[in-house]
Motif scaffolding. Structure first.
Motif, PDB file in Angstrom:
ATOM      1  N   THR A 195      -1.019   1.205  -0.723  1.00  0.00           N
ATOM      2  CA  THR A 195      -2.131   0.902  -1.642  1.00  0.00           C
ATOM      3  C   THR A 195      -1.755   1.123  -3.097  1.00  0.00           C
ATOM      4  N   SER A 196      -0.540   1.590  -3.372  1.00  0.00           N
ATOM      5  CA  SER A 196      -0.119   1.839  -4.751  1.00  0.00           C
ATOM      6  C   SER A 196       0.701   0.679  -5.296  1.00  0.00           C
ATOM      7  N   SER A 197       0.647   0.473  -6.596  1.00  0.00           N
ATOM      8  CA  SER A 197       1.440  -0.584  -7.229  1.00  0.00           C
ATOM      9  C   SER A 197       2.930  -0.314  -7.075  1.00  0.00           C
ATOM     10  N   GLU A 198       3.310   0.969  -7.209  1.00  0.00           N
ATOM     11  CA  GLU A 198       4.725   1.326  -7.126  1.00  0.00           C
ATOM     12  C   GLU A 198       5.272   1.085  -5.720  1.00  0.00           C
ATOM     13  N   GLY A 199       4.485   1.468  -4.712  1.00  0.00           N
ATOM     14  CA  GLY A 199       4.938   1.259  -3.341  1.00  0.00           C
ATOM     15  C   GLY A 199       5.100  -0.206  -3.000  1.00  0.00           C
ATOM     16  N   LEU A 200       4.136  -1.018  -3.380  1.00  0.00           N
ATOM     17  CA  LEU A 200       4.225  -2.454  -3.102  1.00  0.00           C
ATOM     18  C   LEU A 200       5.385  -3.101  -3.852  1.00  0.00           C
ATOM     19  N   LEU A 209     -14.587  -2.097  -9.471  1.00  0.00           N
ATOM     20  CA  LEU A 209     -15.217  -2.443  -8.205  1.00  0.00           C
ATOM     21  C   LEU A 209     -14.215  -2.987  -7.198  1.00  0.00           C
ATOM     22  N   GLN A 210     -13.163  -3.650  -7.672  1.00  0.00           N
ATOM     23  CA  GLN A 210     -12.148  -4.236  -6.800  1.00  0.00           C
ATOM     24  C   GLN A 210     -10.757  -3.852  -7.315  1.00  0.00           C
ATOM     25  N   PRO A 211     -10.328  -2.604  -7.097  1.00  0.00           N
ATOM     26  CA  PRO A 211      -9.034  -2.149  -7.612  1.00  0.00           C
ATOM     27  C   PRO A 211      -7.847  -2.964  -7.119  1.00  0.00           C
ATOM     28  N   TRP A 212      -8.011  -3.693  -6.020  1.00  0.00           N
ATOM     29  CA  TRP A 212      -6.891  -4.491  -5.530  1.00  0.00           C
ATOM     30  C   TRP A 212      -6.519  -5.605  -6.502  1.00  0.00           C
ATOM     31  N   GLN A 213      -7.406  -5.951  -7.450  1.00  0.00           N
ATOM     32  CA  GLN A 213      -7.111  -6.985  -8.447  1.00  0.00           C
ATOM     33  C   GLN A 213      -6.585  -6.412  -9.760  1.00  0.00           C
ATOM     34  N   ALA A 214      -6.380  -5.083  -9.811  1.00  0.00           N
ATOM     35  CA  ALA A 214      -6.022  -4.443 -11.077  1.00  0.00           C
ATOM     36  C   ALA A 214      -4.641  -4.846 -11.576  1.00  0.00           C
ATOM     37  N   ASP A 215      -3.736  -5.225 -10.696  1.00  0.00           N
ATOM     38  CA  ASP A 215      -2.399  -5.643 -11.130  1.00  0.00           C
ATOM     39  C   ASP A 215      -1.894  -6.724 -10.180  1.00  0.00           C
ATOM     40  N   ALA A 216      -0.867  -7.439 -10.634  1.00  0.00           N
ATOM     41  CA  ALA A 216      -0.384  -8.606  -9.893  1.00  0.00           C
ATOM     42  C   ALA A 216       0.197  -8.229  -8.537  1.00  0.00           C
ATOM     43  N   GLY A 217       0.877  -7.071  -8.472  1.00  0.00           N
ATOM     44  CA  GLY A 217       1.505  -6.664  -7.220  1.00  0.00           C
ATOM     45  C   GLY A 217       0.495  -6.420  -6.119  1.00  0.00           C
ATOM     46  N   ARG A 218      -0.550  -5.651  -6.422  1.00  0.00           N
ATOM     47  CA  ARG A 218      -1.567  -5.388  -5.406  1.00  0.00           C
ATOM     48  C   ARG A 218      -2.369  -6.650  -5.086  1.00  0.00           C
ATOM     49  N   ALA A 219      -2.640  -7.465  -6.110  1.00  0.00           N
ATOM     50  CA  ALA A 219      -3.405  -8.692  -5.861  1.00  0.00           C
ATOM     51  C   ALA A 219      -2.640  -9.643  -4.941  1.00  0.00           C
ATOM     52  N   ALA A 220      -1.313  -9.709  -5.107  1.00  0.00           N
ATOM     53  CA  ALA A 220      -0.517 -10.629  -4.281  1.00  0.00           C
ATOM     54  C   ALA A 220      -0.561 -10.235  -2.811  1.00  0.00           C
ATOM     55  N   THR A 277       7.760   9.501  -1.484  1.00  0.00           N
ATOM     56  CA  THR A 277       7.943   8.636  -0.325  1.00  0.00           C
ATOM     57  C   THR A 277       9.016   7.606  -0.648  1.00  0.00           C
ATOM     58  N   ALA A 278       9.975   7.455   0.265  1.00  0.00           N
ATOM     59  CA  ALA A 278      11.081   6.522   0.044  1.00  0.00           C
ATOM     60  C   ALA A 278      11.233   5.598   1.244  1.00  0.00           C
ATOM     61  N   ILE A 279      11.771   4.407   0.974  1.00  0.00           N
ATOM     62  CA  ILE A 279      12.010   3.422   2.031  1.00  0.00           C
ATOM     63  C   ILE A 279      13.335   3.749   2.726  1.00  0.00           C
ATOM     64  N   VAL A 280      13.299   3.828   4.061  1.00  0.00           N
ATOM     65  CA  VAL A 280      14.511   4.058   4.848  1.00  0.00           C
ATOM     66  C   VAL A 280      15.081   2.734   5.341  1.00  0.00           C
ATOM     67  N   ALA A 281      14.238   1.848   5.830  1.00  0.00           N
ATOM     68  CA  ALA A 281      14.700   0.556   6.343  1.00  0.00           C
ATOM     69  C   ALA A 281      13.574  -0.454   6.245  1.00  0.00           C
TER      70      ALA A 281
END
Length: 449
Positions: A403-408, A194-205, A439-443
């Motif tokens: 919105t992804s754990s990897e991106g955050l 119901l609340q995927p934003w709490q599924a892992d510490a990175g997204r929850a933070a 997707t990669a970070i440029v700056a």
């Protein structure tokens, strides 16, 4: 099932709790638009204590209609309020059958009222004269029995019984612990669904700053008809002109050709959006879709009061979402558009060593650039998140990344440690047939709060 009972003077906290139970009930859980409608009129009733509300106001705030649209032609509010009345009646007959207070929307109005549930009179059966009650009977005395003398054998038997009881209690305790563990696991699984934003510490933070704040969060989608109008005019349209609908008069300027005037009138009569922008909004909404405090809104129906008072996620660049203009001067990375060349690019206001002042994709249809900016909102007490790409596919890639754990996790590694800082990120993504591959970070820029 109309309730012919005078309205109650219910205290705001109890009324709000009842409204929340109804909004989150099985009856309305999958009816997103009806939930938004009930939450809007309920908040208006509780917060402003208004006696009435205009149909056009509801149509603009909930259904994205222009503020002065013709309600004689467009009856979307009346149709949905009629359906909402039926859902409320059914809820209080079924799932809310135990509620002592009922909520209804009286016919002829749009604001909910609260009434006490009518008491059900219990009628006692009348005793028949043909079958009179039995006469009082004396209860026979219980004969006392001698107390059994405890012997050594019976004592051993008692110890055996005590051991058996302890074993049963131990087994029951073990089963209770197992049941508690299963319940905890099921509750955690359900919460994550119901609340995927709490599924892992990175997204929850990160997302907890929006969803756990108890504040309204608005996800504002772009208006591509606004961008098309700028293309036709080959000039930008200011936010002030957009809010006042003044830009619709641009079609009557003397330098506009008849062909362009016809095209402008057609474009400006519609409120359109792009698939990529909607997918980015959907990705954010899915993180906390069950919450009545998370609301989807269109740029055309959004208001200055809302962007100042609420947490907000702006989808799209300034070209298609004019509300981004309010934050442009605060940003280091922002998406700019050249109407003469019909091309978007990213400006780096203060390049660091090794960075470019302008980033642009030329002759490569499978690459995109996008910007993610997490900044304080206009009141400085809430948050704003901007997701903007050089095209709608780039905006979608930004939505997937944030919105992804990897991106955050990738963003967090590039930021100062400690509490989550404000930040801006320039992203580059590759796609194939409309699907983002990488997707990669440029700056990155990070700012302390």
């Amino acid at each position: 099932m109309p309730f012919e009972v005078p309205p109650l003077e219910l205290d705001p906290d109890s009324a709000w709790e009842l409204l929340q139970r109804v909004v989150n009930s099985q009856e309305l859980r999958r009816a997103t638009r009806l939930r938004e409608l009930l939450l809007y009129v309920g908040q208006r009733s509780l917060k402003s204590h208004a006696a009435s509300i205009r149909e056009q106001e509801i149509g603009a705030a909930v259904f994205g209609r222009p503020e002065n649209y013709d309600t004689n032609i467009d009856n979307i509010v009346r149709v949905n309020v009629s359906e909402l009345r039926k859902r409320l009646c059914h809820y209080f007959e079924t799932e809310g059958a135990a509620e002592p207070v009922l909520m209804e929307i009286p016919r002829g109005g749009y604001l909910p009222v609260f009434v006490a549930r009518p008491a059900v009179e219990v009628v006692k059966p009348v005793e028949s004269l043909e079958n009179p009650p039995e006469p009082h009977r004396e209860i026979p005395a219980i004969e006392a029995k001698p107390v059994e003398v405890v012997t050594a054998k019976s004592a051993r038997s008692g110890r055996d019984v005590g051991t058996w009881v302890l074993w049963l209690l131990g087994s029951a305790l073990a089963l209770a612990l197992v049941a508690a563990a299963v319940f905890w696991w099921q509750a955690r699984t359900l919460r994550n669904e119901l609340q995927p934003w709490q599924a892992d510490a990175g997204r929850a933070a990160f997302w907890g700053q929006f969803f756990a704040s108890g504040e309204q969060m608005d996800i504002v989608t772009a208006d591509t008809s606004y961008a098309l109008a700028e293309d036709l005019l080959q000039r930008p349209i200011s936010l002030d002109d957009y809010l006042d609908y003044e830009y619709k008069n641009y079609a009557n300027m003397p330098e506009v050709t008849p062909q362009t005037r016809d095209a402008l009138n057609l474009v400006l009569s519609r409120n359109t959006g792009s698939v990529g922008d909607f997918e980015a909004a959907e990705q954010v909404l899915a993180l906390n879709a069950r919450s009545p405090l998370t609301r989807l809104a269109s740029a055309r129906s959004y208001t200055p009061q809302a962007i100042k008072s609420h947490n907000v996620v702006l989808i799209g660049s300034r070209q298609s979402n004019p509300w981004v203009e309010l934050y442009k001067d605060r940003l280091n990375f922002y998406v700019e558009y050249d109407p003469a060349r019909h091309r978007s690019y990213v400006v780096n206001r203060a390049p660091l060593k090794g960075e470019q002042a302008v980033y642009e994709i030329v002759n490569d249809r499978n690459r995109d650039l996008s910007v993610v900016a997490f900044v304080p909102n206009l009141s400085a007490h809430r948050y704003a998140l901007i997701l903007a790409g050089t095209d709608s596919q780039g905006t979608r890639a930004a939505g997937e990344f944030i919105t992804s754990s990897e991106g955050l996790a990738a963003i967090r590694q590039r930021l100062p440690q400690g509490s989550y800082p404000y930040f801006e990120v320039l992203l580059s993504s590759t796609r194939l047939e409309g699907t983002t591959l990488q997707t990669a970070i440029v700056a990155v820029r990070g700012y302390t709060k």
